[in-house]
Enzyme design. Structure first.
Site, PDB file in Angstrom:
ATOM      1  N   GLU A  27       2.684 -10.289   0.865  1.00 21.46           N
ATOM      2  CA  GLU A  27       2.940  -8.868   0.633  1.00 21.46           C
ATOM      3  C   GLU A  27       4.446  -8.590   0.769  1.00 21.46           C
ATOM      4  O   GLU A  27       5.200  -9.430   1.260  1.00 21.46           O
ATOM      5  CB  GLU A  27       2.140  -8.032   1.659  1.00 21.46           C
ATOM      6  CG  GLU A  27       2.109  -6.551   1.327  1.00 21.46           C
ATOM      7  CD  GLU A  27       0.964  -5.796   2.015  1.00 21.46           C
ATOM      8  OE1 GLU A  27       0.101  -6.440   2.621  1.00 21.46           O
ATOM      9  OE2 GLU A  27       0.962  -4.556   1.929  1.00 21.46           O
ATOM     10  N   ASP A  73       0.846  -1.197   0.000  1.00 24.75           N
ATOM     11  CA  ASP A  73       0.000   0.000   0.000  1.00 24.75           C
ATOM     12  C   ASP A  73       0.884   1.251   0.000  1.00 24.75           C
ATOM     13  O   ASP A  73       2.103   1.163   0.087  1.00 24.75           O
ATOM     14  CB  ASP A  73      -0.930  -0.008   1.216  1.00 24.75           C
ATOM     15  CG  ASP A  73      -0.176  -0.051   2.535  1.00 24.75           C
ATOM     16  OD1 ASP A  73       0.894  -0.702   2.585  1.00 24.75           O
ATOM     17  OD2 ASP A  73      -0.622   0.564   3.517  1.00 24.75           O
ATOM     18  N   HIS A 114       2.110  -8.947  -3.194  1.00 26.85           N
ATOM     19  CA  HIS A 114       1.061  -7.922  -3.198  1.00 26.85           C
ATOM     20  C   HIS A 114       1.714  -6.539  -3.160  1.00 26.85           C
ATOM     21  O   HIS A 114       2.387  -6.195  -2.189  1.00 26.85           O
ATOM     22  CB  HIS A 114       0.167  -8.129  -1.971  1.00 26.85           C
ATOM     23  CG  HIS A 114      -0.924  -7.128  -1.845  1.00 26.85           C
ATOM     24  ND1 HIS A 114      -2.076  -7.192  -2.587  1.00 26.85           N
ATOM     25  CD2 HIS A 114      -1.041  -6.022  -1.070  1.00 26.85           C
ATOM     26  CE1 HIS A 114      -2.863  -6.188  -2.265  1.00 26.85           C
ATOM     27  NE2 HIS A 114      -2.266  -5.449  -1.356  1.00 26.85           N
ATOM     28  N   ASP A 133       1.740 -17.544  -3.992  1.00 25.41           N
ATOM     29  CA  ASP A 133       2.479 -16.454  -4.645  1.00 25.41           C
ATOM     30  C   ASP A 133       1.532 -15.743  -5.606  1.00 25.41           C
ATOM     31  O   ASP A 133       1.679 -15.842  -6.826  1.00 25.41           O
ATOM     32  CB  ASP A 133       3.709 -17.011  -5.372  1.00 25.41           C
ATOM     33  CG  ASP A 133       4.555 -15.884  -5.947  1.00 25.41           C
ATOM     34  OD1 ASP A 133       4.450 -14.740  -5.456  1.00 25.41           O
ATOM     35  OD2 ASP A 133       5.324 -16.142  -6.902  1.00 25.41           O
TER      36      ASP A 133
HETATM   37  O1  9MR Z   1       2.465  -6.693   9.544  1.00 22.66           O
HETATM   38  C1  9MR Z   1       1.157  -6.424  10.027  1.00 22.66           C
HETATM   39  C2  9MR Z   1       0.620  -7.662  10.721  1.00 22.66           C
HETATM   40  O2  9MR Z   1       1.398  -7.940  11.866  1.00 22.66           O
HETATM   41  C3  9MR Z   1      -0.838  -7.447  11.089  1.00 22.66           C
HETATM   42  O3  9MR Z   1      -1.359  -8.658  11.605  1.00 22.66           O
HETATM   43  C4  9MR Z   1      -1.630  -7.015   9.858  1.00 22.66           C
HETATM   44  C5  9MR Z   1      -3.094  -6.750  10.141  1.00 22.66           C
HETATM   45  O4  9MR Z   1      -3.258  -5.636  10.960  1.00 22.66           O
HETATM   46  O5  9MR Z   1      -1.065  -5.848   9.312  1.00 22.66           O
HETATM   47  C6  9MR Z   1       0.266  -6.011   8.871  1.00 22.66           C
HETATM   48  O6  9MR Z   1       0.719  -4.792   8.396  1.00 22.66           O
HETATM   49  C7  9MR Z   1       0.187  -4.296   7.179  1.00 22.66           C
HETATM   50  C8  9MR Z   1      -0.278  -2.882   7.456  1.00 22.66           C
HETATM   51  O7  9MR Z   1      -1.380  -2.910   8.330  1.00 22.66           O
HETATM   52  C9  9MR Z   1      -0.624  -2.121   6.199  1.00 22.66           C
HETATM   53  N1  9MR Z   1       0.459  -2.176   5.240  1.00 22.66           N
HETATM   54  C10 9MR Z   1       0.839  -3.536   4.908  1.00 22.66           C
HETATM   55  C11 9MR Z   1       1.299  -4.269   6.141  1.00 22.66           C
HETATM   56  C12 9MR Z   1       1.812  -5.668   5.798  1.00 22.66           C
HETATM   57  O8  9MR Z   1       0.809  -6.537   5.421  1.00 22.66           O
END
Ligand code: 9MR
Length: 768
Positions: free
Chosen positions: A708, A318, A645, A699
């Site tokens: 991601e 994102d 992602h 993947d």
């Molecule tokens: O890395 C984060 C993980 O520990 C959490 O469980 C998850 C859900 O809240 O979010 C992950 O972080 C994401 C973030 O919220 C938004 N940008 C992408 C991050 C990686 O997936």
């Protein structure tokens, strides 16, 4: 969990039980589920049925095939809707279409038809538009049955002999895992690239591996130490992917894992000369269609000011920028550099100026510090200015008001951006990283070091004054929440960095009062964005400071204790990974790497080879020795992740976009399956069961919960890759550095030697 009964069911999550709206889309209205049903507010004033749609895409449809479709629906007042089975994109041909009159009580509808479309891009949809007045649509138990049974995704995992696909250091242990039902040991051979067998032995049966649900053997071929390329391991007629043995085997990874951050930069054009294939315009610099980040308003109710928060790195796939996650990523880059000033086994200059391809190359500052500064400058901008409410605190995050689709280049993001309320956690992330920066940049740019230290002190005081301002867990529209309601670890980390940098007693006093002063700082998963005490503990254990010797010894002992726990898991796991079967989670690969970092620090402070070997073995899992027989790092190994992602590296969706750059690590196996794509590909359609943890990964660019990219995952990879590369060719340890010479009380010279060394006294040569 979805409970679909029919093997040929085509609709995913048609019951809305537990998975919310997963798998469904809407147009012209918001998608909401309540009471395990879909509940849609249909706006008034629309003209044609397709002005408002809810539905599901990616439905496999076959020609000349009988289907039956059923659903339960109602409306807040009697209306007629259109239900369709059709193509999801132009020309939107329908193979079945039916006007359905809805009443206010839920009613079950059932229809049969013979399909004539042949597509994987089918759609089941409900067209709700055309009404002058708003109304509410309720939908449940949607089912489309017919055609071939659901095609369950089976990953390609051959061959069954699993090695680090990148390779091994000549002097390091070399382990492999073989998937086999054979009850007895199997014989193996290591074969050179030229086809010559150079070693052989027999495997060790390990029984059922719980993390994969498969029976495995392990193999130790550490006797092979001769450098070479294209080695393979042969077991029972099967041959592993090729691997190298070389002192330089991790050198490229050290560079690429770090180079990743340049491609993630916000606020600067990415130069093709520096990152070939990744050139793009500067993102979020106030040029339309961007609406940020040079003049960003606070979220309503948060403040009436605007800030220039340009720069930094995009968090992940994102375009959000989060102080909390930026904190650990920056700390790991700074720590990776700082380690080279304290550890004995390091390659001098490997992180110095000229080692990365970034605009600052050649400025006489180590490139890793230049890269970290790109984020630090952003973190500093997130601090609430003096004179504003909550001055000195850091805004938790800045991101889009609503989620954008994929692909989307940063400069093309049209969403308004907002500053989300300050949080104690973000403020302490700023305090910790800025304090660490103050000591590391001192000799390169003392004005910047001063600025960092001043910001760190201000942030510290602000956090002390606002100890429980927490980010909301439901603040996840257009960005992730990064919520955390226990900030005792953040306080400990910030106090540790401030103390190490300043030596001031109040910070030490604070540390002594923290539950982490004597408590375990590492837990079962090592440091992560939410649990940062370990970052402070590692620095107290390794960085010279005014910490009394006995306290430093205690900090070191705690690092060793955590490392011993993680080593034990590595030994117990047939894939040599520091995760038990229940430890796989969102970002599991970073959990592995962060634990390896702790083990690496234990090596740095003890010189005990067992720790070094543990780090290298665990890294082998990341690079291919795993149940999926896959390297999770793009560009490394014979089968590697490349569809992570990301809105930028969206090649899988549009070939004009690049794949992630070499050195990008994927989140990794996550039985949570928190995205519809992973659910759809991996949940058993007839039972709703999920695969064993190691198989909970795809993947696919749409699987953000398993696949991601993220800055805090690459920072962990970068730290470990640098440590590993240092074990190949390095400048030390120099035993003479450890010789301590002092004057004894009785006019004698006291010489203390490193373990295993002795003194030979030669008679002086006669003077000429
Ligand atoms: O890395 C984060 C993980 O520990 C959490 O469980 C998850 C859900 O809240 O979010 C992950 O972080 C994401 C973030 O919220 C938004 N940008 C992408 C991050 C990686 O997936």
């Amino acid at each position: 969990m979805v409970m679909v009964k029919e093997p040929s069911e085509k609709v995913f999550n048609g019951t809305f039980d537990g998975s919310g709206t997963a798998g469904w889309f809407s147009a012209g209205t918001d998608l909401t589920a309540a009471d395990e049903r879909l509940r849609i507010q249909v706006p008034g004033g629309t003209h044609v049925p397709y002005d408002v749609i809810v539905g599901q895409n990616d439905i496999l449809l076959e020609p000349n095939t009988p289907y039956s479709i059923s659903f339960t629906a109602s409306a807040s007042r009697p209306v007629t809707i259109k239900a369709q089975v059709q193509l999801s994109d132009s020309p939107y041909t329908a193979t079945w279409s039916q006007d359905v009159g809805l009443g206010t009580n839920p009613q079950q509808y059932h229809f049969s038809f013979t399909g004539n479309l042949d597509t994987k891009r089918g759609q089941v949809s409900f067209q709700l538009g055309g009404s002058g007045e708003p109304w509410v649509f309720t939908l449940d138990e949607v089912s489309l049955v017919g055609g071939k049974p659901y095609d369950r995704y089976i990953p390609e995992t051959k061959p069954p002999v699993r090695v680090s696909q990148v390779g091994y250091l000549p002097a390091a242990p070399k382990h492999a895992t073989v998937v086999t039902d054979a009850p007895d040991p199997l014989s193996w051979q290591v074969v050179t690239g030229a086809g010559q067998a150079v070693a052989s032995g027999s495997s060790t049966p390990r029984g059922l591996d719980a993390s994969s649900g498969e029976k495995v053997h392990t193999i130790d071929f550490s006797t092979v130490t001769e450098p070479g390329t294209g080695y393979t391991l042969r077991v029972g007629g099967q041959e592993s992917f090729p691997f190298d043995i070389a002192e330089s085997v991790y050198d490229r990874l050290r560079r690429d894992a770090l180079q990743f951050f340049y491609a993630q930069r916000s606020g600067i054009a990415i130069d093709n000369a520096l990152a070939p294939g990744y050139a793009r315009a500067a993102g979020h610099v106030g040029v339309p269609p961007n609406l940020g980040d040079t003049d960003v308003p606070c979220q309503p109710g948060t403040g009436d000011y605007r800030l220039d928060v340009r720069g930094g790195w995009y968090d992940a796939g994102d375009h959000g920028k989060y102080v909390v996650n930026g904190g650990i990523a920056t700390a790991q880059l700074l720590g990776q550099f700082e380690r080279t000033t304290t550890a004995k086994v390091v390659t001098k200059g490997a992180l110095g100026d000229g080692t990365l391809d970034i605009p600052e190359r050649g400025n006489k500052v180590p490139d890793i510090l230049d890269e970290a500064r790109w984020e630090l400058e952003f973190l500093l901008r997130m601090q609430v200015p003096a004179g504003k409410p909550n001055a000195g605190m850091a805004h938790h995050k800045v991101h889009d008001q609503a989620w954008t689709g994929l692909p989307c280049l940063p400069d093309q993001d049209p969403q308004p951006r907002q500053l989300h309320p300050p949080s104690t956690a973000a403020t302490l992330n700023l305090a910790a990283t800025a304090a660490q920066a103050a000591r590391l940049y001192r000799s390169f740019d003392s004005a910047f070091a001063d600025r960092c230290l001043a910001a760190a002190r201000t942030a510290w005081q602000a956090a002390r004054d606002h100890q429980s301002m927490y980010a909301r867990p439901d603040d996840s529209n257009g960005g992730g929440p990064y919520d955390d309601t226990d900030v005792r670890d953040e306080f400990y980390w910030a106090a540790a960095e401030l103390f190490i940098t300043t030596g001031e007693q109040p910070f030490l006093d604070f540390l002594r009062g923290s539950p982490f002063w004597t408590g375990d700082a590492f837990g079962n998963s090592g440091p992560d964005w939410k649990s940062v005490a370990g970052l402070g503990r590692i620095d107290l254990a390794t960085v010279p400071s005014k910490l009394p010797d006995n306290d430093r010894d205690a900090a070191r002992a705690s690092v060793r204790a955590a490392a011993d726990r993680y080593l034990k898991i590595i030994q117990d796991q047939a894939y040599g990974v520091p995760l038990g079967e229940n430890d796989y989670t969102w970002g599991a690969n970073s959990v592995i790497l962060n634990k390896l970092m702790v083990i690496g620090v234990a090596f740095d402070i003890t010189d005990d080879q067992r720790y070094r070997d543990g780090v290298l073995e665990g890294l082998g899992f990341i690079l291919g020795r795993n149940a999926l027989n896959r390297s999770y790092v793009t560009g490394y190994g014979s089968r590697c992740s490349k569809n992570q992602h990301s809105r930028i590296y969206a090649h899988q969706l549009d070939p004009r976009f690049p794949q992630p750059p070499a050195g990008s690590i994927a989140g990794g196996p996550n039985p949570g399956l928190e995205d519809p794509k992973a659910k759809k590909m991996l949940l058993d359609p007839s039972t709703g069961e999920r695969p064993k943890p190691q198989f909970c990964y795809v993947d696919d660019i749409e699987s953000w919960s398993t696949n991601e990219v993220a800055i805090n995952w690459n920072s962990a990879l970068s730290w470990v890759a640098s440590f590993a590369a240092d074990q190949g060719r390095h400048d030390g340890p120099n035993p003479l550095d450890e010789v301590k010479i002092s004057m004894g009380a009785n006019r004698q010279v006291d010489v203390v030697l490193p373990a295993g060394w002795s003194i030979v006294v030669h008679s002086a040569a006669p003077a000429r």
